[in-house]
Design an enzyme around this catalytic site. Structure first.
Site, PDB file in Angstrom:
ATOM      1  N   SER A  13       1.397  -1.405  -0.125  1.00 59.55           N
ATOM      2  CA  SER A  13       0.370  -0.059  -0.155  1.00 59.55           C
ATOM      3  C   SER A  13       0.792   1.441   0.041  1.00 59.55           C
ATOM      4  CB  SER A  13      -1.022  -0.188   1.570  1.00 59.55           C
ATOM      5  OG  SER A  13      -1.460   1.088   1.236  1.00 59.55           O
ATOM      6  N   LYS A  64     -13.433  -4.202   3.585  1.00 56.95           N
ATOM      7  CA  LYS A  64     -14.629  -3.363   3.576  1.00 56.95           C
ATOM      8  C   LYS A  64     -15.682  -2.761   3.486  1.00 56.95           C
ATOM      9  CE  LYS A  64     -11.276   0.516  -0.101  1.00 56.95           C
ATOM     10  NZ  LYS A  64     -11.493   0.781  -1.503  1.00 56.95           N
ATOM     11  N   ASP A 100     -13.686   7.180  -1.545  1.00 54.88           N
ATOM     12  CA  ASP A 100     -13.369   6.821  -2.610  1.00 54.88           C
ATOM     13  C   ASP A 100     -14.192   7.749  -3.797  1.00 54.88           C
ATOM     14  OD1 ASP A 100     -11.496   4.905  -2.140  1.00 54.88           O
ATOM     15  OD2 ASP A 100     -12.728   2.989  -1.748  1.00 54.88           O
ATOM     16  N   GLY A 124     -16.856  -2.737 -15.373  1.00 56.78           N
ATOM     17  CA  GLY A 124     -16.686  -3.536 -13.992  1.00 56.78           C
ATOM     18  C   GLY A 124     -17.978  -2.824 -12.953  1.00 56.78           C
ATOM     19  N   ALA A 125     -18.293  -4.081 -12.184  1.00 55.41           N
ATOM     20  CA  ALA A 125     -19.338  -3.806 -11.179  1.00 55.41           C
ATOM     21  C   ALA A 125     -18.987  -4.158  -9.808  1.00 55.41           C
ATOM     22  CB  ALA A 125     -20.267  -4.316 -11.538  1.00 55.41           C
ATOM     23  N   ALA A 128     -14.845  -0.985  -6.438  1.00 59.28           N
ATOM     24  CA  ALA A 128     -14.534   0.103  -6.708  1.00 59.28           C
ATOM     25  C   ALA A 128     -15.675   1.100  -7.258  1.00 59.28           C
ATOM     26  CB  ALA A 128     -13.127   0.191  -7.586  1.00 59.28           C
ATOM     27  N   ASN A 147     -20.477  -5.121 -17.542  1.00 59.08           N
ATOM     28  CA  ASN A 147     -19.575  -6.085 -16.479  1.00 59.08           C
ATOM     29  C   ASN A 147     -19.572  -7.731 -16.848  1.00 59.08           C
ATOM     30  OD1 ASN A 147     -18.065  -6.568 -14.259  1.00 59.08           O
ATOM     31  ND2 ASN A 147     -19.949  -7.757 -12.929  1.00 59.08           N
ATOM     32  N   THR A 149     -19.639 -10.122 -15.798  1.00 59.71           N
ATOM     33  CA  THR A 149     -20.619 -10.479 -15.094  1.00 59.71           C
ATOM     34  C   THR A 149     -21.828 -10.068 -14.670  1.00 59.71           C
ATOM     35  OG1 THR A 149     -19.027 -12.093 -13.575  1.00 59.71           O
ATOM     36  CG2 THR A 149     -21.858 -12.507 -12.823  1.00 59.71           C
ATOM     37  N   GLY A 236      -4.975   5.590 -12.083  1.00 61.18           N
ATOM     38  CA  GLY A 236      -5.514   5.465 -10.719  1.00 61.18           C
ATOM     39  C   GLY A 236      -4.856   6.004  -9.450  1.00 61.18           C
TER      40      GLY A 236
HETATM   41  P1  NAP Z   1     -13.348  -6.534  -6.409  1.00 55.61           P
HETATM   42  O1  NAP Z   1     -14.477  -5.781  -6.486  1.00 55.61           O
HETATM   43  O2  NAP Z   1     -13.314  -7.929  -6.867  1.00 55.61           O
HETATM   44  O3  NAP Z   1     -14.018  -5.698  -8.560  1.00 55.61           O
HETATM   45  C1  NAP Z   1     -13.478  -6.301  -9.361  1.00 55.61           C
HETATM   46  C2  NAP Z   1     -14.345  -6.321 -10.623  1.00 55.61           C
HETATM   47  O4  NAP Z   1     -12.988  -7.211 -12.111  1.00 55.61           O
HETATM   48  C3  NAP Z   1     -15.816  -7.583 -11.135  1.00 55.61           C
HETATM   49  O5  NAP Z   1     -16.349  -6.182 -11.732  1.00 55.61           O
HETATM   50  C4  NAP Z   1     -15.208  -7.867 -11.882  1.00 55.61           C
HETATM   51  O6  NAP Z   1     -15.782  -8.916 -12.527  1.00 55.61           O
HETATM   52  C5  NAP Z   1     -13.865  -8.226 -12.829  1.00 55.61           C
HETATM   53  N1  NAP Z   1     -12.734  -8.424 -13.085  1.00 55.61           N
HETATM   54  C6  NAP Z   1     -12.436  -8.953 -12.719  1.00 55.61           C
HETATM   55  N2  NAP Z   1     -11.205  -9.544 -13.160  1.00 55.61           N
HETATM   56  C7  NAP Z   1     -12.133  -9.862 -14.784  1.00 55.61           C
HETATM   57  C8  NAP Z   1     -11.961 -10.876 -15.408  1.00 55.61           C
HETATM   58  N3  NAP Z   1     -10.287 -11.574 -15.616  1.00 55.61           N
HETATM   59  N4  NAP Z   1     -12.006  -9.783 -17.316  1.00 55.61           N
HETATM   60  C9  NAP Z   1     -12.997  -9.457 -16.936  1.00 55.61           C
HETATM   61  N5  NAP Z   1     -13.791  -8.621 -15.759  1.00 55.61           N
HETATM   62  C10 NAP Z   1     -12.699  -8.955 -14.573  1.00 55.61           C
HETATM   63  O7  NAP Z   1     -12.326  -5.583  -6.578  1.00 55.61           O
HETATM   64  P2  NAP Z   1     -12.183  -3.825  -6.652  1.00 55.61           P
HETATM   65  O8  NAP Z   1     -12.042  -3.394  -5.133  1.00 55.61           O
HETATM   66  O9  NAP Z   1     -13.757  -2.888  -7.213  1.00 55.61           O
HETATM   67  O10 NAP Z   1     -11.669  -3.408  -7.344  1.00 55.61           O
HETATM   68  C11 NAP Z   1     -10.602  -3.944  -8.286  1.00 55.61           C
HETATM   69  C12 NAP Z   1      -9.390  -2.589  -9.611  1.00 55.61           C
HETATM   70  O11 NAP Z   1      -9.973  -1.190  -8.638  1.00 55.61           O
HETATM   71  C13 NAP Z   1      -8.121  -2.898  -8.821  1.00 55.61           C
HETATM   72  O12 NAP Z   1      -7.514  -3.322 -10.075  1.00 55.61           O
HETATM   73  C14 NAP Z   1      -7.937  -1.746  -7.231  1.00 55.61           C
HETATM   74  O13 NAP Z   1      -6.214  -2.225  -7.366  1.00 55.61           O
HETATM   75  C15 NAP Z   1      -7.768  -1.098  -8.272  1.00 55.61           C
HETATM   76  N6  NAP Z   1      -8.578   0.833  -6.682  1.00 55.61           N
HETATM   77  C16 NAP Z   1      -8.083   1.216  -7.555  1.00 55.61           C
HETATM   78  C17 NAP Z   1      -7.944   2.300  -6.550  1.00 55.61           C
HETATM   79  C18 NAP Z   1      -7.101   3.480  -6.179  1.00 55.61           C
HETATM   80  O14 NAP Z   1      -8.146   4.304  -4.881  1.00 55.61           O
HETATM   81  N7  NAP Z   1      -6.470   3.864  -7.422  1.00 55.61           N
HETATM   82  C19 NAP Z   1      -8.719   2.257  -5.808  1.00 55.61           C
HETATM   83  C20 NAP Z   1     -10.091   1.321  -5.659  1.00 55.61           C
HETATM   84  C21 NAP Z   1      -9.547   0.725  -6.125  1.00 55.61           C
HETATM   85  P3  NAP Z   1     -16.994  -9.931 -11.755  1.00 55.61           P
HETATM   86  O15 NAP Z   1     -17.981  -9.211 -11.248  1.00 55.61           O
HETATM   87  O16 NAP Z   1     -17.621 -10.768 -13.543  1.00 55.61           O
HETATM   88  O17 NAP Z   1     -16.104 -10.771 -11.493  1.00 55.61           O
END
Ligand code: NAP
Length: 271
Positions: A13, A64, A100, A124-125, A128, A147, A149, A236
């Site tokens: 982090s 979270k 966020d 994505g869903a 974040a 998304n 899914t 990001g």
């Molecule tokens: P999360 O809740 O696990 O959600 C992941 C999402 O990505 C879901 O919609 C998932 O789809 C999709 N996904 C994962 N692998 C995939 C693949 N191979 N092909 C297609 N879709 C895929 O994760 P999150 O917390 O939202 O975080 C997501 C990203 O944002 C991460 O990379 C994280 O590091 C980044 N992030 C950055 C910040 C920042 O401050 N810059 C803050 C928060 C998060 P399904 O529903 O189909 O599984």
């Protein structure tokens, strides 16, 4: 004063570096630690932080949502998003907030994004995406959530509608939206290892802003593609910076030294 980030994993982090740079710049007698805390260890983790007089902490994956039952009160943002990334301790009472979504929006505003009559597409869903969708809906932005899914996109879009926002949903693929989108946000982990999103951006308007929440690598194949088509691109890092700055306002009631914190982040991610 003591602050921290909890979650698992947290060893990579950038929050400690960013916050400590800010504390140092303002001469504040404050520290920012990191503690690996798993879902199973959440109660012990919170007990530890309280026993050691932490004034607040950030919460990251996978805690979270799981932390909510341990909190006494939630801010409207945390309630709408259904997740907490910032906790404040006031006289032993735990208050939960989520910076966020607002952090994301502030990062765009700081770069001059015009919020009027905007159409946003979120890829994505997950967690974040949810935080961003709630913040965008609060600004009256029309949202399309795509998304892998699809039913998760549908669920999120319907949740946004219950909050008074406008949201549609679909699968993770290109469509007519490409010619209309003003703000395209990539929230999946695709690209962290150089993988390509299965969406070709040919036809996107150069006036569109394209954001990838990933900051390592600084330029994902998705962002590179958007830049090729002339779009304004952001990774990001600005979101990370502004969600942290809003945590300062919540914890300390003061503005964070943004430039100092940004410099610390940029130096670290350039390495
Ligand atoms: P999360 O809740 O696990 O959600 C992941 C999402 O990505 C879901 O919609 C998932 O789809 C999709 N996904 C994962 N692998 C995939 C693949 N191979 N092909 C297609 N879709 C895929 O994760 P999150 O917390 O939202 O975080 C997501 C990203 O944002 C991460 O990379 C994280 O590091 C980044 N992030 C950055 C910040 C920042 O401050 N810059 C803050 C928060 C998060 P399904 O529903 O189909 O599984």
């Amino acid at each position: 004063m003591k602050y921290a980030i909890i979650g698992y994993p947290v060893e990579h982090s950038l929050s400690p570096l960013m916050h400590e740079a800010g504390f140092k710049a303002l001469g504040l007698n404050a520290v920012y630690d990191r503690f690996p805390v798993t879902l199973a260890g959440i109660q012990d983790g919170i007990n530890y932080l309280l026993e050691h007089n932490y004034s607040g902490w950030n919460v990251t994956y996978p805690l979270k949502e799981a932390i909510i039952p341990f909190l006494t009160e939630l801010s409207p943002e945390a309630r709408d998003i259904g997740a907490v990334n910032t906790v404040k301790v006031v006289k032993g009472v735990l208050l939960g907030h989520n910076t966020d979504g607002e952090g994301f929006c502030r990062s765009l505003s700081s770069q001059g994004f015009n919020w009027r009559l905007k159409k946003a597409v979120i890829l994505g869903a997950g967690g974040a995406a949810k935080a961003l969708a709630v913040a965008l809906a609060r600004r009256g932005v029309n949202i399309l959530i795509l998304n892998r899914t699809e039913n998760k996109a549908e669920k999120l879009a319907k949740q946004i509608a219950t909050l008074g926002g406008k949201a549609a949903w679909g699968g993770l693929h290109a469509g007519d939206w490409l010619q209309e989108v003003d703000l395209l946000i990539q929230t999946t982990p695709i690209g962290m290892q150089g993988e390509k999103i299965p969406i070709e951006l040919r036809g996107i308007r150069p006036s569109a802003w394209v954001i990838d929440l990933i900051y390592k690598p600084a330029v994902t194949p998705f962002l590179a593609q958007a830049a090729f088509y002339g779009c304004k691109t952001l990774n990001g890092l600005p979101m990370l910076l502004y969600q942290g700055a809003l945590a300062w306002e919540y914890w300390l009631g003061i503005k964070a030294p943004i430039e100092v914190m940004q410099k610390a982040l940029e130096e670290q991610t350039r390495k």
